[in-house]
Design a protein around this motif. Structure first.
Motif, PDB file in Angstrom:
ATOM      1  N   PHE A 158     -17.342 -21.961  37.605  1.00 53.83           N
ATOM      2  CA  PHE A 158     -16.922 -21.623  38.958  1.00 53.83           C
ATOM      3  C   PHE A 158     -16.166 -20.294  38.953  1.00 53.83           C
ATOM      4  CE2 PHE A 158     -16.807 -26.422  39.306  1.00 53.83           C
ATOM      5  CZ  PHE A 158     -17.964 -26.511  40.084  1.00 53.83           C
ATOM      6  N   ARG A 220     -22.896 -17.191  35.313  1.00 49.52           N
ATOM      7  CA  ARG A 220     -22.484 -18.461  35.912  1.00 49.52           C
ATOM      8  C   ARG A 220     -23.291 -19.602  35.295  1.00 49.52           C
ATOM      9  NH1 ARG A 220     -20.789 -19.678  42.032  1.00 49.52           N
ATOM     10  NH2 ARG A 220     -20.374 -21.905  41.805  1.00 49.52           N
ATOM     11  N   ARG A 247     -13.964 -29.199  41.013  1.00 52.09           N
ATOM     12  CA  ARG A 247     -14.409 -29.144  42.411  1.00 52.09           C
ATOM     13  C   ARG A 247     -13.241 -29.419  43.356  1.00 52.09           C
ATOM     14  NH1 ARG A 247     -19.485 -28.410  43.433  1.00 52.09           N
ATOM     15  NH2 ARG A 247     -21.142 -28.926  41.961  1.00 52.09           N
ATOM     16  N   LEU A 250     -11.102 -26.396  43.811  1.00 53.52           N
ATOM     17  CA  LEU A 250     -11.692 -25.397  44.694  1.00 53.52           C
ATOM     18  C   LEU A 250     -11.295 -25.604  46.154  1.00 53.52           C
ATOM     19  CD1 LEU A 250     -15.298 -25.130  43.205  1.00 53.52           C
ATOM     20  CD2 LEU A 250     -13.481 -23.424  43.050  1.00 53.52           C
TER      21      LEU A 250
END
Length: 283
Positions: A158, A220, A247, A250
């Protein structure tokens, strides 16, 4: 002056601490898995042991006044067992800012559980204790060093992941300040530590390229590639929870804490400053 046991001194988090304590006049003992630990100052006493082995810790604690303590998978269970025979000890625990992130159900998550356990176990033990809760460390970027040296490339899942990364030298400076004053002066205190600014993975790669004087390629990773890479070095439980935790990060707005500046009387070091000081480790 104190006789201080430092754990984790051969890793990134505490590598600067023994030297700062020596400079302040303390007697320093370092717990190592094996001897000799050639990277340590010759004035430092080393003792072989393991944070999961209470018998080795009992020997390591002999004659010690204060301890800088890292956590292991079961928190601080073996240390608590060993420390019960040393009622004069004072403990500075290296925990994690993540223990207050209730969004992650920290106790059940193996990425954070050890810190929650250690704080709880030491509180139950009842020795005078202070707690440091750092966020992510700038030195985490060293995981990219082999690929940067060999290929000029960084691979990550990420690139937009952001955090106020803490220079480990600032962590050591805060720890030294507390141990110099004596843990009793900070008894019961919890200090949350971050760097002074939020940087993304993309920011880190760009800064490292500028510091090293060459552009770095960013690749990535897919989730499958990231999990395969983690599985080579991490436990199945860590691998299972890693992506859901990232996640979740984020979705959060990172918080910069001013604790380092408040305690040290100077600004916390930026990721760029850390990169310049550690450029040789990427070369």
């Amino acid at each position: 002056m104190s006789r201080i046991l430092v754990t984790g001194a051969t890793g990134n988090a505490a590598r600067h601490l023994p030297g700062k304590l020596l400079a302040a006049g303390h007697s320093v003992r370092v717990l190592v898995h094996r001897t000799p630990a050639t990277e340590l100052d010759r004035r430092i006493e080393t003792v072989t042991g393991d944070l999961t082995d209470a018998a080795s810790l009992r020997a390591a604690l002999d004659g010690i006044n204060q301890v800088f303590l890292l956590t292991v998978a079961d928190g601080a269970a073996a240390f608590v067992e060993a420390a019960a025979a040393h009622p004069g000890l004072r403990v500075l625990l290296l925990s994690s800012k993540a223990v207050v992130n209730t969004e992650f159900d920290g106790f059940e998550n193996p990425i954070y559980r050890k810190h929650v356990l250690a704080e709880r176990q030491l509180a139950e033990l009842g020795l005078p204790t202070a707690v440091l809760r750092p966020g992510g460390l700038a030195s985490n970027a060293l995981r990219w060093a082999p690929a940067i040296r060999e290929h000029g490339r960084v691979q990550a899942l990420f690139p937009e992941l952001a955090a106020p990364l803490l220079d480990p030298e600032d962590l050591a400076a805060v720890a030294a300040l507390i141990l110099n004053a004596g843990v009793d002066a900070h008894r019961g205190a919890t200090h949350t530590l971050t760097g002074p600014e939020v940087v993304t993975v993309t920011d880190q790669v760009e800064i490292l390229g500028e510091v090293l004087g060459r552009p770095l390629e960013f690749v990535r990773l897919t989730e499958e590639e990231a999990l395969a890479a983690l599985a080579r070095t991490q436990s199945p439980e860590f691998v299972r929870d890693y992506i859901p935790v990232q996640r979740r990060y984020l979705t959060l707005t990172p918080t910069v804490h001013g604790t380092v500046a408040e305690l040290l009387g100077r600004p916390a070091r930026t990721f760029r400053q850390w990169a310049y000081a550690n450029a040789f480790r990427f070369a």
